[in-house]
Design a protein around this motif. Structure first.
Motif, PDB file in Angstrom:
ATOM      1  N   GLU A   1       8.793  -1.353  -3.970  1.00 44.30           N
ATOM      2  CA  GLU A   1       8.704  -2.328  -2.883  1.00 44.30           C
ATOM      3  C   GLU A   1       8.734  -3.759  -3.406  1.00 44.30           C
ATOM      4  N   ILE A   2       8.058  -4.005  -4.508  1.00 43.42           N
ATOM      5  CA  ILE A   2       8.036  -5.354  -5.096  1.00 43.42           C
ATOM      6  C   ILE A   2       9.444  -5.766  -5.532  1.00 43.42           C
TER       7      ILE A   2
ATOM      8  N   SER B   1       2.778  -3.548 -13.339  1.00 45.38           N
ATOM      9  CA  SER B   1       3.265  -4.770 -13.992  1.00 45.38           C
ATOM     10  C   SER B   1       4.260  -4.442 -15.098  1.00 45.38           C
ATOM     11  N   GLN B   2       4.020  -3.383 -15.859  1.00 47.71           N
ATOM     12  CA  GLN B   2       4.954  -2.991 -16.920  1.00 47.71           C
ATOM     13  C   GLN B   2       6.305  -2.598 -16.332  1.00 47.71           C
ATOM     14  N   GLU B   3       6.288  -1.844 -15.235  1.00 50.43           N
ATOM     15  CA  GLU B   3       7.537  -1.432 -14.609  1.00 50.43           C
ATOM     16  C   GLU B   3       8.299  -2.634 -14.065  1.00 50.43           C
ATOM     17  N   ILE B   4       7.584  -3.593 -13.501  1.00 56.65           N
ATOM     18  CA  ILE B   4       8.234  -4.803 -12.983  1.00 56.65           C
ATOM     19  C   ILE B   4       8.895  -5.561 -14.130  1.00 56.65           C
ATOM     20  N   VAL B   5       8.180  -5.721 -15.226  1.00 53.67           N
ATOM     21  CA  VAL B   5       8.728  -6.431 -16.388  1.00 53.67           C
ATOM     22  C   VAL B   5       9.997  -5.747 -16.880  1.00 53.67           C
TER      23      VAL B   5
ATOM     24  N   HIS C   1       2.892 -11.294   3.209  1.00 51.59           N
ATOM     25  CA  HIS C   1       3.640 -10.112   3.628  1.00 51.59           C
ATOM     26  C   HIS C   1       2.886  -8.843   3.253  1.00 51.59           C
ATOM     27  N   ARG C   2       3.140  -7.778   4.045  1.00 47.87           N
ATOM     28  CA  ARG C   2       2.619  -6.448   3.724  1.00 47.87           C
ATOM     29  C   ARG C   2       3.766  -5.454   3.796  1.00 47.87           C
ATOM     30  N   ARG C   3       3.779  -4.540   2.847  1.00 50.84           N
ATOM     31  CA  ARG C   3       4.778  -3.472   2.809  1.00 50.84           C
ATOM     32  C   ARG C   3       4.059  -2.157   2.500  1.00 50.84           C
ATOM     33  N   THR C   4       4.725  -1.080   2.824  1.00 51.45           N
ATOM     34  CA  THR C   4       4.211   0.258   2.532  1.00 51.45           C
ATOM     35  C   THR C   4       5.228   0.993   1.680  1.00 51.45           C
ATOM     36  N   GLY C   5       4.755   1.645   0.625  1.00 50.26           N
ATOM     37  CA  GLY C   5       5.646   2.406  -0.238  1.00 50.26           C
ATOM     38  C   GLY C   5       5.142   2.436  -1.661  1.00 50.26           C
TER      39      GLY C   5
ATOM     40  N   SER D   1       0.859  -1.182   0.000  1.00 55.20           N
ATOM     41  CA  SER D   1       0.000   0.000   0.000  1.00 55.20           C
ATOM     42  C   SER D   1       0.893   1.230   0.000  1.00 55.20           C
ATOM     43  N   TYR D   2       0.392   2.299  -0.595  1.00 58.62           N
ATOM     44  CA  TYR D   2       1.180   3.519  -0.681  1.00 58.62           C
ATOM     45  C   TYR D   2       1.451   4.129   0.695  1.00 58.62           C
ATOM     46  N   PHE D   3       0.511   3.987   1.613  1.00 61.40           N
ATOM     47  CA  PHE D   3       0.679   4.582   2.938  1.00 61.40           C
ATOM     48  C   PHE D   3      -0.179   3.833   3.938  1.00 61.40           C
ATOM     49  N   ASP D   4       0.132   4.036   5.204  1.00 64.45           N
ATOM     50  CA  ASP D   4      -0.688   3.508   6.295  1.00 64.45           C
ATOM     51  C   ASP D   4      -0.479   4.404   7.506  1.00 64.45           C
ATOM     52  N   ALA D   5      -1.018   4.031   8.626  1.00 64.95           N
ATOM     53  CA  ALA D   5      -0.934   4.868   9.826  1.00 64.95           C
ATOM     54  C   ALA D   5       0.509   5.092  10.278  1.00 64.95           C
TER      55      ALA D   5
END
Length: 143
Positions: free
Chosen positions: A96-97, A128-132, A87-91, A41-45
């Motif tokens: 992050e991927i 997905s394009q950026e990951i590829v 897993h969960r990440r923020t950014g 997620s882009y952000f969290d608490a």
């Protein structure tokens, strides 16, 4: 391809992510690889360093819930015979991927696509394009 021990599948509660989890779980089952399911997620608490978050609870709460729901939804597509870690990440999702893939030494990334046309994909961008384009390991895009 070298021995495949870890497969990364990013999820976001979309139909494309469901297809990606299904494919990744099938590949993990066939190879005996560990399946890493990741929601970003882009952000969290906890995004800022303030004593109190700058995000109102009406936003931070749902973001956390959405991430948890994305991981729970993914669980439905993973057979009990597959070893999966959630897993969960923020950014920024693509960053992050890619960072997670390097950290866990994933041998393969399986990602869904939104099914955008060429023009829409160009204008709106695509994780997905950026990951590829940027991944240092093989990437499979589930359609």
């Amino acid at each position: 391809m070298k021995n495949l021990t870890r497969i990364l599948v990013p999820v976001d509660s979309s139909a494309g992510a469901d297809r990606a989890v299904t494919l990744a779980a099938s590949l993990a089952q066939a190879t005996g690889a560990v399946l890493d399911v990741l929601h970003v997620s882009y952000f969290d608490a906890d995004t800022d360093d303030e004593q109190e978050s700058w995000l109102p609870a009406s936003i931070a709460g749902p973001v956390g819930r959405v991430g948890q729901e994305a991981l729970e939804r993914a669980r439905k597509y993973v057979p009990a015979s597959v070893t999966a870690v959630y897993h969960r990440r923020t950014g920024i999702p693509a960053e992050e991927i890619l960072g997670f893939a390097a950290e866990k030494q994933a041998g393969l990334i399986v990602i869904g696509c939104r099914g955008l046309g060429v023009v829409e994909g160009f204008l709106l961008g695509s994780v997905s394009q950026e990951i590829v384009e940027r991944a240092t390991v093989s990437v499979v895009v589930a359609r």
